[in-house]
Design a protein around this motif. Structure first.
Motif, PDB file in Angstrom:
ATOM      1  N   ALA A  27      98.273 -32.106  16.898  1.00 55.03           N
ATOM      2  CA  ALA A  27      99.156 -31.241  16.870  1.00 55.03           C
ATOM      3  C   ALA A  27      98.618 -29.999  16.107  1.00 55.03           C
ATOM      4  CB  ALA A  27     100.738 -31.352  16.450  1.00 55.03           C
ATOM      5  N   ASP A  28      98.668 -29.060  16.709  1.00 55.69           N
ATOM      6  CA  ASP A  28      98.082 -27.376  15.936  1.00 55.69           C
ATOM      7  C   ASP A  28      98.991 -26.867  15.316  1.00 55.69           C
ATOM      8  OD1 ASP A  28      99.049 -26.491  18.088  1.00 55.69           O
ATOM      9  OD2 ASP A  28      97.255 -25.597  18.828  1.00 55.69           O
ATOM     10  N   GLU A  29     100.342 -27.126  15.558  1.00 53.94           N
ATOM     11  CA  GLU A  29     101.441 -26.530  14.558  1.00 53.94           C
ATOM     12  C   GLU A  29     102.649 -27.602  14.528  1.00 53.94           C
ATOM     13  OE1 GLU A  29     103.908 -24.076  17.800  1.00 53.94           O
ATOM     14  OE2 GLU A  29     101.912 -23.256  17.459  1.00 53.94           O
ATOM     15  N   SER A  30     103.579 -27.324  13.989  1.00 53.96           N
ATOM     16  CA  SER A  30     104.902 -28.127  13.854  1.00 53.96           C
ATOM     17  C   SER A  30     105.755 -27.651  14.942  1.00 53.96           C
ATOM     18  CB  SER A  30     105.560 -28.150  12.732  1.00 53.96           C
ATOM     19  OG  SER A  30     104.580 -28.598  11.310  1.00 53.96           O
ATOM     20  N   VAL A  58     107.292 -32.954  15.706  1.00 56.68           N
ATOM     21  CA  VAL A  58     105.765 -33.313  15.281  1.00 56.68           C
ATOM     22  C   VAL A  58     105.577 -32.325  14.190  1.00 56.68           C
ATOM     23  CG1 VAL A  58     105.217 -34.250  17.615  1.00 56.68           C
ATOM     24  CG2 VAL A  58     104.805 -31.716  17.034  1.00 56.68           C
ATOM     25  N   ALA A  59     104.388 -32.635  13.546  1.00 55.64           N
ATOM     26  CA  ALA A  59     104.135 -32.005  12.328  1.00 55.64           C
ATOM     27  C   ALA A  59     102.559 -31.617  12.726  1.00 55.64           C
ATOM     28  CB  ALA A  59     104.241 -32.447  10.949  1.00 55.64           C
ATOM     29  N   LYS A  60     102.128 -30.521  11.898  1.00 59.42           N
ATOM     30  CA  LYS A  60     100.656 -30.056  12.123  1.00 59.42           C
ATOM     31  C   LYS A  60     100.013 -31.235  11.955  1.00 59.42           C
ATOM     32  CE  LYS A  60      97.488 -26.437  11.266  1.00 59.42           C
ATOM     33  NZ  LYS A  60      97.212 -25.176  10.566  1.00 59.42           N
ATOM     34  N   SER A  67     103.100 -23.601  21.594  1.00 61.36           N
ATOM     35  CA  SER A  67     101.818 -24.069  21.767  1.00 61.36           C
ATOM     36  C   SER A  67     101.561 -25.188  22.909  1.00 61.36           C
ATOM     37  CB  SER A  67     101.316 -24.697  20.486  1.00 61.36           C
ATOM     38  OG  SER A  67     100.037 -25.127  20.453  1.00 61.36           O
ATOM     39  N   ASP A  68     100.564 -24.628  23.780  1.00 64.23           N
ATOM     40  CA  ASP A  68      99.968 -25.728  24.805  1.00 64.23           C
ATOM     41  C   ASP A  68      99.071 -26.676  24.298  1.00 64.23           C
ATOM     42  OD1 ASP A  68     101.888 -24.242  26.562  1.00 64.23           O
ATOM     43  OD2 ASP A  68     100.077 -23.214  27.640  1.00 64.23           O
ATOM     44  N   ILE A  69      99.323 -27.994  24.806  1.00 62.22           N
ATOM     45  CA  ILE A  69      98.291 -29.136  24.483  1.00 62.22           C
ATOM     46  C   ILE A  69      97.620 -29.322  25.795  1.00 62.22           C
ATOM     47  CG2 ILE A  69      98.086 -31.504  23.931  1.00 62.22           C
ATOM     48  CD1 ILE A  69     101.198 -31.244  23.182  1.00 62.22           C
ATOM     49  N   LEU A  70      96.120 -28.752  25.681  1.00 62.99           N
ATOM     50  CA  LEU A  70      95.338 -28.671  26.918  1.00 62.99           C
ATOM     51  C   LEU A  70      94.429 -29.940  26.893  1.00 62.99           C
ATOM     52  CD1 LEU A  70      94.453 -24.998  26.574  1.00 62.99           C
ATOM     53  CD2 LEU A  70      96.239 -26.135  27.996  1.00 62.99           C
ATOM     54  N   THR A  71      93.855 -30.228  28.069  1.00 60.02           N
ATOM     55  CA  THR A  71      92.769 -31.319  28.132  1.00 60.02           C
ATOM     56  C   THR A  71      91.563 -30.525  27.979  1.00 60.02           C
ATOM     57  OG1 THR A  71      94.031 -32.183  30.122  1.00 60.02           O
ATOM     58  CG2 THR A  71      91.607 -32.684  29.780  1.00 60.02           C
ATOM     59  N   PRO A  72      90.957 -30.980  26.840  1.00 56.15           N
ATOM     60  CA  PRO A  72      89.784 -30.514  26.296  1.00 56.15           C
ATOM     61  C   PRO A  72      88.504 -30.333  27.292  1.00 56.15           C
ATOM     62  CG  PRO A  72      89.952 -32.413  25.036  1.00 56.15           C
ATOM     63  CD  PRO A  72      91.301 -32.412  25.920  1.00 56.15           C
ATOM     64  N   ARG A  95     103.654 -29.493  25.566  1.00 53.99           N
ATOM     65  CA  ARG A  95     103.863 -28.300  24.719  1.00 53.99           C
ATOM     66  C   ARG A  95     104.606 -28.623  23.493  1.00 53.99           C
ATOM     67  NH1 ARG A  95     105.217 -26.013  30.045  1.00 53.99           N
ATOM     68  NH2 ARG A  95     103.593 -24.487  30.617  1.00 53.99           N
ATOM     69  N   ILE A  96     104.161 -27.816  22.458  1.00 53.25           N
ATOM     70  CA  ILE A  96     104.990 -27.900  21.234  1.00 53.25           C
ATOM     71  C   ILE A  96     105.826 -26.585  21.011  1.00 53.25           C
ATOM     72  CG2 ILE A  96     104.951 -27.882  18.617  1.00 53.25           C
ATOM     73  CD1 ILE A  96     102.083 -29.409  19.096  1.00 53.25           C
ATOM     74  N   SER A  97     107.372 -27.027  21.140  1.00 49.80           N
ATOM     75  CA  SER A  97     108.256 -25.723  20.829  1.00 49.80           C
ATOM     76  C   SER A  97     108.525 -25.397  19.548  1.00 49.80           C
ATOM     77  CB  SER A  97     109.352 -25.945  21.919  1.00 49.80           C
ATOM     78  OG  SER A  97     109.134 -26.003  22.956  1.00 49.80           O
TER      79      SER A  97
END
Length: 102
Positions: free
Chosen positions: A49-52, A29-31, A2-7, A73-75
């Protein structure tokens, strides 16, 4: 992954500054965990985080990122970051393997 984007903060805001990362690269990291604080001339906001998974940081603290840029990113937890030590050492004992999710 999951990518962490500048909103998008609105029409007049074109970028944001990474004020602080609340986790380190390679940390699990946890959701719902707060990951990063972004600041603009009009607003300060935290991204969660939108996912763990395991955090990868692409834009360091203090850097400015345009709207839509990938900050990190969250891998999946099954992928062990390469900088993690392969063993836990205990005094007077043999090393114990680290499970892949740590």
């Amino acid at each position: 992954m999951s990518d962490i984007l500048t909103p998008n903060f609105g029409e007049s805001v074109t970028s944001a500054t990474v004020a602080a990362w609340h986790k380190n690269a390679g940390d699990p990291v946890a959701k719902g965990d707060t990951l990063v604080t972004l600041e603009t001339d009009k607003v300060s906001t935290d991204l969660e985080a939108d996912e763990s998974g395991v955090l990868e940081i692409l834009v360091p603290e203090g850097a400015e990122a345009p709207i839509g840029a990938v900050l990190g990113r969250i891998s999946p937890l099954t992928e062990v970051p390469p900088h993690r030590p392969p063993y836990h050492w205990k005094r007077g004992r043999n090393p114990l393997p680290v499970p892949p999710h740590l």
